[in-house]
Design a protein around this motif. Sequence first.
Motif, PDB file in Angstrom:
ATOM      1  N   ILE A 244       4.150   3.375  -2.947  1.00  0.00           N
ATOM      2  CA  ILE A 244       3.712   3.010  -4.293  1.00  0.00           C
ATOM      3  C   ILE A 244       2.282   3.511  -4.452  1.00  0.00           C
ATOM      4  O   ILE A 244       1.419   3.183  -3.642  1.00  0.00           O
ATOM      5  CB  ILE A 244       3.769   1.484  -4.490  1.00  0.00           C
ATOM      6  N   VAL A 245       2.052   4.317  -5.473  1.00  0.00           N
ATOM      7  CA  VAL A 245       0.707   4.806  -5.757  1.00  0.00           C
ATOM      8  C   VAL A 245       0.109   3.892  -6.817  1.00  0.00           C
ATOM      9  O   VAL A 245       0.562   3.871  -7.970  1.00  0.00           O
ATOM     10  CB  VAL A 245       0.730   6.280  -6.233  1.00  0.00           C
ATOM     11  N   MET A 246      -0.870   3.109  -6.408  1.00  0.00           N
ATOM     12  CA  MET A 246      -1.465   2.130  -7.320  1.00  0.00           C
ATOM     13  C   MET A 246      -2.222   2.835  -8.438  1.00  0.00           C
ATOM     14  O   MET A 246      -2.917   3.830  -8.206  1.00  0.00           O
ATOM     15  CB  MET A 246      -2.406   1.208  -6.544  1.00  0.00           C
ATOM     16  N   ARG A 247      -2.084   2.288  -9.651  1.00  0.00           N
ATOM     17  CA  ARG A 247      -2.759   2.811 -10.838  1.00  0.00           C
ATOM     18  C   ARG A 247      -2.577   1.816 -11.966  1.00  0.00           C
ATOM     19  O   ARG A 247      -1.663   0.978 -11.928  1.00  0.00           O
ATOM     20  CB  ARG A 247      -2.187   4.161 -11.233  1.00  0.00           C
ATOM     21  N   GLN A 248      -3.410   1.921 -12.963  1.00  0.00           N
ATOM     22  CA  GLN A 248      -3.263   1.074 -14.141  1.00  0.00           C
ATOM     23  C   GLN A 248      -1.931   1.398 -14.806  1.00  0.00           C
ATOM     24  O   GLN A 248      -1.539   2.559 -14.919  1.00  0.00           O
ATOM     25  CB  GLN A 248      -4.413   1.305 -15.114  1.00  0.00           C
TER      26      GLN A 248
ATOM     27  N   HIS B 200      10.518 -22.924  -2.736  1.00  0.00           N
ATOM     28  CA  HIS B 200      11.287 -24.119  -2.388  1.00  0.00           C
ATOM     29  C   HIS B 200      12.771 -23.784  -2.236  1.00  0.00           C
ATOM     30  O   HIS B 200      13.646 -24.519  -2.686  1.00  0.00           O
ATOM     31  CB  HIS B 200      11.066 -25.243  -3.404  1.00  0.00           C
ATOM     32  N   GLY B 201      13.032 -22.610  -1.635  1.00  0.00           N
ATOM     33  CA  GLY B 201      14.401 -22.192  -1.368  1.00  0.00           C
ATOM     34  C   GLY B 201      15.085 -21.474  -2.513  1.00  0.00           C
ATOM     35  O   GLY B 201      16.151 -20.900  -2.327  1.00  0.00           O
ATOM     36  N   LEU B 202      14.504 -21.496  -3.689  1.00  0.00           N
ATOM     37  CA  LEU B 202      15.125 -20.864  -4.858  1.00  0.00           C
ATOM     38  C   LEU B 202      14.739 -19.386  -4.940  1.00  0.00           C
ATOM     39  O   LEU B 202      13.551 -19.050  -4.876  1.00  0.00           O
ATOM     40  CB  LEU B 202      14.690 -21.559  -6.144  1.00  0.00           C
ATOM     41  N   PRO B 203      15.717 -18.488  -5.094  1.00  0.00           N
ATOM     42  CA  PRO B 203      15.385 -17.063  -5.201  1.00  0.00           C
ATOM     43  C   PRO B 203      14.719 -16.762  -6.552  1.00  0.00           C
ATOM     44  O   PRO B 203      15.154 -17.245  -7.601  1.00  0.00           O
ATOM     45  CB  PRO B 203      16.744 -16.370  -5.091  1.00  0.00           C
ATOM     46  N   ILE B 204      13.660 -15.977  -6.485  1.00  0.00           N
ATOM     47  CA  ILE B 204      12.881 -15.630  -7.679  1.00  0.00           C
ATOM     48  C   ILE B 204      12.681 -14.121  -7.713  1.00  0.00           C
ATOM     49  O   ILE B 204      12.369 -13.510  -6.690  1.00  0.00           O
ATOM     50  CB  ILE B 204      11.480 -16.311  -7.647  1.00  0.00           C
ATOM     51  N   LYS B 205      12.818 -13.540  -8.888  1.00  0.00           N
ATOM     52  CA  LYS B 205      12.420 -12.145  -9.107  1.00  0.00           C
ATOM     53  C   LYS B 205      11.104 -12.175  -9.857  1.00  0.00           C
ATOM     54  O   LYS B 205      10.929 -12.967 -10.785  1.00  0.00           O
ATOM     55  CB  LYS B 205      13.478 -11.399  -9.920  1.00  0.00           C
ATOM     56  N   TRP B 206      10.183 -11.325  -9.434  1.00  0.00           N
ATOM     57  CA  TRP B 206       8.850 -11.296 -10.026  1.00  0.00           C
ATOM     58  C   TRP B 206       8.511  -9.840 -10.311  1.00  0.00           C
ATOM     59  O   TRP B 206       8.781  -8.962  -9.497  1.00  0.00           O
ATOM     60  CB  TRP B 206       7.854 -11.879  -9.038  1.00  0.00           C
ATOM     61  N   GLN B 207       7.926  -9.597 -11.455  1.00  0.00           N
ATOM     62  CA  GLN B 207       7.422  -8.270 -11.768  1.00  0.00           C
ATOM     63  C   GLN B 207       5.980  -8.410 -12.218  1.00  0.00           C
ATOM     64  O   GLN B 207       5.660  -9.284 -13.035  1.00  0.00           O
ATOM     65  CB  GLN B 207       8.230  -7.600 -12.879  1.00  0.00           C
ATOM     66  N   SER B 208       5.113  -7.572 -11.666  1.00  0.00           N
ATOM     67  CA  SER B 208       3.724  -7.581 -12.100  1.00  0.00           C
ATOM     68  C   SER B 208       3.342  -6.179 -12.570  1.00  0.00           C
ATOM     69  O   SER B 208       3.963  -5.189 -12.185  1.00  0.00           O
ATOM     70  CB  SER B 208       2.786  -8.041 -10.976  1.00  0.00           C
ATOM     71  N   GLU B 209       2.339  -6.156 -13.423  1.00  0.00           N
ATOM     72  CA  GLU B 209       1.777  -4.899 -13.911  1.00  0.00           C
ATOM     73  C   GLU B 209       0.324  -4.829 -13.471  1.00  0.00           C
ATOM     74  O   GLU B 209      -0.414  -5.817 -13.590  1.00  0.00           O
ATOM     75  CB  GLU B 209       1.854  -4.822 -15.435  1.00  0.00           C
ATOM     76  N   ILE B 210      -0.075  -3.678 -12.984  1.00  0.00           N
ATOM     77  CA  ILE B 210      -1.487  -3.457 -12.666  1.00  0.00           C
ATOM     78  C   ILE B 210      -2.170  -3.138 -13.999  1.00  0.00           C
ATOM     79  O   ILE B 210      -1.927  -2.085 -14.588  1.00  0.00           O
ATOM     80  CB  ILE B 210      -1.678  -2.317 -11.645  1.00  0.00           C
ATOM     81  N   THR B 211      -2.982  -4.065 -14.483  1.00  0.00           N
ATOM     82  CA  THR B 211      -3.603  -3.898 -15.806  1.00  0.00           C
ATOM     83  C   THR B 211      -5.034  -3.389 -15.733  1.00  0.00           C
ATOM     84  O   THR B 211      -5.602  -3.010 -16.758  1.00  0.00           O
ATOM     85  CB  THR B 211      -3.548  -5.211 -16.605  1.00  0.00           C
ATOM     86  N   ALA B 212      -5.624  -3.401 -14.553  1.00  0.00           N
ATOM     87  CA  ALA B 212      -6.947  -2.802 -14.336  1.00  0.00           C
ATOM     88  C   ALA B 212      -6.959  -2.241 -12.924  1.00  0.00           C
ATOM     89  O   ALA B 212      -6.436  -2.875 -11.998  1.00  0.00           O
ATOM     90  CB  ALA B 212      -8.055  -3.837 -14.501  1.00  0.00           C
ATOM     91  N   TRP B 213      -7.531  -1.072 -12.772  1.00  0.00           N
ATOM     92  CA  TRP B 213      -7.591  -0.414 -11.458  1.00  0.00           C
ATOM     93  C   TRP B 213      -8.922   0.314 -11.340  1.00  0.00           C
ATOM     94  O   TRP B 213      -9.137   1.340 -11.981  1.00  0.00           O
ATOM     95  CB  TRP B 213      -6.420   0.551 -11.303  1.00  0.00           C
ATOM     96  N   GLU B 214      -9.825  -0.267 -10.575  1.00  0.00           N
ATOM     97  CA  GLU B 214     -11.156   0.308 -10.354  1.00  0.00           C
ATOM     98  C   GLU B 214     -11.373   0.401  -8.848  1.00  0.00           C
ATOM     99  O   GLU B 214     -11.881  -0.551  -8.239  1.00  0.00           O
ATOM    100  CB  GLU B 214     -12.231  -0.561 -11.006  1.00  0.00           C
ATOM    101  N   PRO B 215     -10.971   1.517  -8.231  1.00  0.00           N
ATOM    102  CA  PRO B 215     -11.044   1.641  -6.782  1.00  0.00           C
ATOM    103  C   PRO B 215     -12.427   1.282  -6.220  1.00  0.00           C
ATOM    104  O   PRO B 215     -13.457   1.580  -6.826  1.00  0.00           O
ATOM    105  CB  PRO B 215     -10.725   3.118  -6.538  1.00  0.00           C
ATOM    106  N   GLN B 216     -12.374   0.614  -5.094  1.00  0.00           N
ATOM    107  CA  GLN B 216     -13.537   0.139  -4.353  1.00  0.00           C
ATOM    108  C   GLN B 216     -14.261  -1.016  -5.049  1.00  0.00           C
ATOM    109  O   GLN B 216     -15.289  -1.469  -4.561  1.00  0.00           O
ATOM    110  CB  GLN B 216     -14.541   1.271  -4.072  1.00  0.00           C
ATOM    111  N   ARG B 217     -13.738  -1.489  -6.177  1.00  0.00           N
ATOM    112  CA  ARG B 217     -14.402  -2.588  -6.889  1.00  0.00           C
ATOM    113  C   ARG B 217     -13.460  -3.739  -7.226  1.00  0.00           C
ATOM    114  O   ARG B 217     -13.694  -4.875  -6.876  1.00  0.00           O
ATOM    115  CB  ARG B 217     -15.056  -2.056  -8.161  1.00  0.00           C
ATOM    116  N   ARG B 218     -12.345  -3.429  -7.947  1.00  0.00           N
ATOM    117  CA  ARG B 218     -11.454  -4.503  -8.411  1.00  0.00           C
ATOM    118  C   ARG B 218     -10.132  -3.934  -8.896  1.00  0.00           C
ATOM    119  O   ARG B 218     -10.030  -2.750  -9.221  1.00  0.00           O
ATOM    120  CB  ARG B 218     -12.105  -5.306  -9.539  1.00  0.00           C
TER     121      ARG B 218
ATOM    122  N   VAL C 207      -6.490  -5.752 -11.186  1.00  0.00           N
ATOM    123  CA  VAL C 207      -5.873  -6.939 -11.785  1.00  0.00           C
ATOM    124  C   VAL C 207      -4.373  -6.719 -11.846  1.00  0.00           C
ATOM    125  O   VAL C 207      -3.912  -5.645 -12.239  1.00  0.00           O
ATOM    126  CB  VAL C 207      -6.423  -7.189 -13.215  1.00  0.00           C
ATOM    127  N   ASP C 208      -3.624  -7.750 -11.427  1.00  0.00           N
ATOM    128  CA  ASP C 208      -2.181  -7.723 -11.648  1.00  0.00           C
ATOM    129  C   ASP C 208      -1.819  -8.909 -12.531  1.00  0.00           C
ATOM    130  O   ASP C 208      -2.391  -9.984 -12.404  1.00  0.00           O
ATOM    131  CB  ASP C 208      -1.384  -7.722 -10.339  1.00  0.00           C
TER     132      ASP C 208
END
Length: 153
Positions: free
Chosen positions: A53-57, A68-86, A88-89
């Motif tokens: 996975i190549v990280m990017r905004q 608690h035993g319940l299966p969960i699907k999760w999707q996140s979006e990288i909304t800010a990408w500032e290498p070496q600083r910060r 956000v997902d």
Amino acid sequence: MTIERAPGGYRLQAECIVPRPLAEVFDFFSAAANLERITPPLVQFHVVTPQPIVMRQGLLIDYKLRIHGLPIKWQSEITAWEPQRRFVDEQRRGPYKFWRHEHLFEPCDGGTRVIDEVHYGVPGGRLIHWLAVGRDVRRIFAYRQAKLKELFA
């Protein structure tokens, strides 16, 4: 580590110092698969998005886990990408009403300060947060901090 009420939900702030250079620590977080290494085994957290996975905004990442035993699907979006600083997902699909996790990295005496700021909302509100979610989030981030210190020792 603190969790406090915030507009619409809760805010967690956690930080630790790892004795490694900023570039090395940021590179570790840039590899999405490493999230599995710093999440408690009980959660059975797995990155589903094909590697590498190549990280990017704008990047969408899919996960599966158990709460608690319940299966969960999760999707996140990288909304800010500032290498070496910060970066956000933000949750796009998952168990929370909303989840915004800002990862901050600062060079400091002794290595790199890793700061997690999470603003999240809980279905069911304060009662559900008090009964389970607050405790779960604390455990996950306490494990994360301990594991980071172990991996970077």
